[in-house]
Write a protein that holds these residues in place. Structure first.
Motif, PDB file in Angstrom:
ATOM      1  N   TRP A  93      -5.307   3.229   3.794  1.00  0.00           N
ATOM      2  CA  TRP A  93      -3.890   3.238   4.130  1.00  0.00           C
ATOM      3  C   TRP A  93      -3.320   4.652   4.157  1.00  0.00           C
ATOM      4  N   ASN A  94      -2.105   4.764   4.702  1.00  0.00           N
ATOM      5  CA  ASN A  94      -1.271   5.963   4.561  1.00  0.00           C
ATOM      6  C   ASN A  94       0.186   5.511   4.583  1.00  0.00           C
ATOM      7  N   TRP A  95       1.086   6.417   4.312  1.00  0.00           N
ATOM      8  CA  TRP A  95       2.504   6.059   4.161  1.00  0.00           C
ATOM      9  C   TRP A  95       3.144   5.614   5.469  1.00  0.00           C
ATOM     10  N   GLN A  96       2.515   5.875   6.607  1.00  0.00           N
ATOM     11  CA  GLN A  96       3.073   5.434   7.891  1.00  0.00           C
ATOM     12  C   GLN A  96       2.646   4.004   8.238  1.00  0.00           C
ATOM     13  N   LYS A  97       1.704   3.461   7.535  1.00  0.00           N
ATOM     14  CA  LYS A  97       1.195   2.107   7.821  1.00  0.00           C
ATOM     15  C   LYS A  97       1.981   1.103   6.981  1.00  0.00           C
ATOM     16  N   LEU A  98       3.193   0.836   7.381  1.00  0.00           N
ATOM     17  CA  LEU A  98       4.124   0.033   6.595  1.00  0.00           C
ATOM     18  C   LEU A  98       3.666  -1.409   6.360  1.00  0.00           C
ATOM     19  N   ASP A  99       2.866  -1.952   7.286  1.00  0.00           N
ATOM     20  CA  ASP A  99       2.459  -3.348   7.133  1.00  0.00           C
ATOM     21  C   ASP A  99       1.533  -3.581   5.939  1.00  0.00           C
ATOM     22  N   VAL A 100       0.811  -2.558   5.494  1.00  0.00           N
ATOM     23  CA  VAL A 100      -0.100  -2.744   4.363  1.00  0.00           C
ATOM     24  C   VAL A 100       0.481  -2.287   3.030  1.00  0.00           C
ATOM     25  N   LEU A 101       1.569  -1.549   3.062  1.00  0.00           N
ATOM     26  CA  LEU A 101       2.130  -1.011   1.818  1.00  0.00           C
ATOM     27  C   LEU A 101       2.406  -2.083   0.754  1.00  0.00           C
ATOM     28  N   PRO A 102       2.922  -3.266   1.098  1.00  0.00           N
ATOM     29  CA  PRO A 102       3.185  -4.261   0.053  1.00  0.00           C
ATOM     30  C   PRO A 102       1.942  -4.780  -0.678  1.00  0.00           C
ATOM     31  N   ILE A 103       0.797  -4.780  -0.029  1.00  0.00           N
ATOM     32  CA  ILE A 103      -0.415  -5.338  -0.651  1.00  0.00           C
ATOM     33  C   ILE A 103      -1.148  -4.310  -1.519  1.00  0.00           C
ATOM     34  N   ILE A 104      -0.878  -3.035  -1.323  1.00  0.00           N
ATOM     35  CA  ILE A 104      -1.595  -1.978  -2.048  1.00  0.00           C
ATOM     36  C   ILE A 104      -1.512  -2.143  -3.570  1.00  0.00           C
ATOM     37  N   PRO A 105      -0.329  -2.361  -4.147  1.00  0.00           N
ATOM     38  CA  PRO A 105      -0.278  -2.524  -5.605  1.00  0.00           C
ATOM     39  C   PRO A 105      -1.097  -3.719  -6.110  1.00  0.00           C
ATOM     40  N   ILE A 106      -1.206  -4.761  -5.304  1.00  0.00           N
ATOM     41  CA  ILE A 106      -1.971  -5.942  -5.711  1.00  0.00           C
ATOM     42  C   ILE A 106      -3.465  -5.602  -5.763  1.00  0.00           C
ATOM     43  N   PHE A 107      -3.969  -4.942  -4.732  1.00  0.00           N
ATOM     44  CA  PHE A 107      -5.376  -4.516  -4.730  1.00  0.00           C
ATOM     45  C   PHE A 107      -5.647  -3.593  -5.911  1.00  0.00           C
ATOM     46  N   ASN A 108      -4.771  -2.597  -6.098  1.00  0.00           N
ATOM     47  CA  ASN A 108      -5.001  -1.610  -7.150  1.00  0.00           C
ATOM     48  C   ASN A 108      -4.933  -2.233  -8.535  1.00  0.00           C
TER      49      ASN A 108
END
Length: 157
Positions: A93-108
Motif C-alpha cells: 500500500w501507499n497513502w494514495q491508495k485510499l481503498d486499502v487504507l481501512p483494512i491496513i490496521p486489521i492486517f497489522n
C-alpha cells in the motif's frame, strides 16, 4: 495470472540460465528479484492450508502462478547462474491508495497478535527499497518476508 506472472518470469529465468558469461565481466550469479505474495507461504504456516481452501478461485490461480515461479527459482534449478531473491509481501500500500487504507490496521493487528497466516502490510516504498538493497547485497537470497524487507529497506535510509 499464468501468462503475466508465470510465463513472463519463466522466460526471463530461461534467458538468464542460457546467457553466456562475459569473460571480462564480474563473475557470479545474476540477482533476480521476484515479488511473490505472503499468501504463497500459506502451506508453510499453521492454519494456512485451511484458509487457502476457503480462498476464491482467482486467489488460488494467483498463488499457483506465484508458487510456480518460486519453484523455478529453487537453487538447484537455477544452477548457480541466478541469485533468487523472493519478496513475499502481504498487502502492498501507499497513502494514495485510499481503498486499502481501512483494512491496513486489521492486517497489522492480526499479524502483531500472531495469527500465522496474516502478515503485516508493506508500504510500496519499503518493498522498492528492499528490492534495491537485496540486489546490492550479494549474500541476500531466498524468501524475504516483511521483517526482512523492513531490515533491507532500512539500509537505504
Amino acid at each position: 495470472y499464468d501468462r503475466i506472472t508465470r510465463l513472463t518470469a519463466f522466460n526471463v529465468i530461461e534467458a538468464l540460465k542460457k546467457r553466456t558469461a562475459n569473460p571480462f565481466g564480474k563473475k557470479g550469479s545474476v540477482p533476480f528479484a521476484f515479488v511473490s505474495a505472503a499468501e504463497a507461504g500459506w502451506p508453510e504456516v499453521t492454519g494456512g492450508p485451511a484458509v487457502e481452501k476457503l480462498a476464491p478461485d482467482w486467489l488460488n490461480r494467483y498463488l499457483v502462478a506465484k508458487r510456480a515461479v518460486e519453484a523455478e527459482l529453487d537453487p538447484p534449478s537455477v544452477n548457480g547462474k541466478i541469485r533468487p531473491i523472493i519478496y513475499r509481501p502481504s498487502l502492498i500500500w501507499n497513502w494514495q491508495k485510499l481503498d486499502v487504507l481501512p483494512i491496513i490496521p486489521i492486517f497489522n493487528a492480526a499479524s502483531a497478535i500472531g495469527i500465522p497466516f496474516v502478515d503485516k502490510t508493506v508500504r510500496v516504498e519499503t518493498l522498492a527499497s528492499a528490492i534495491v538493497a537485496g540486489i546490492e547485497d550479494k549474500l541476500c537470497t531466498g524468501v524475504q518476508r516483511f521483517p526482512e524487507m523492513e531490515e533491507l529497506a532500512s539500509r537505504l535510509r
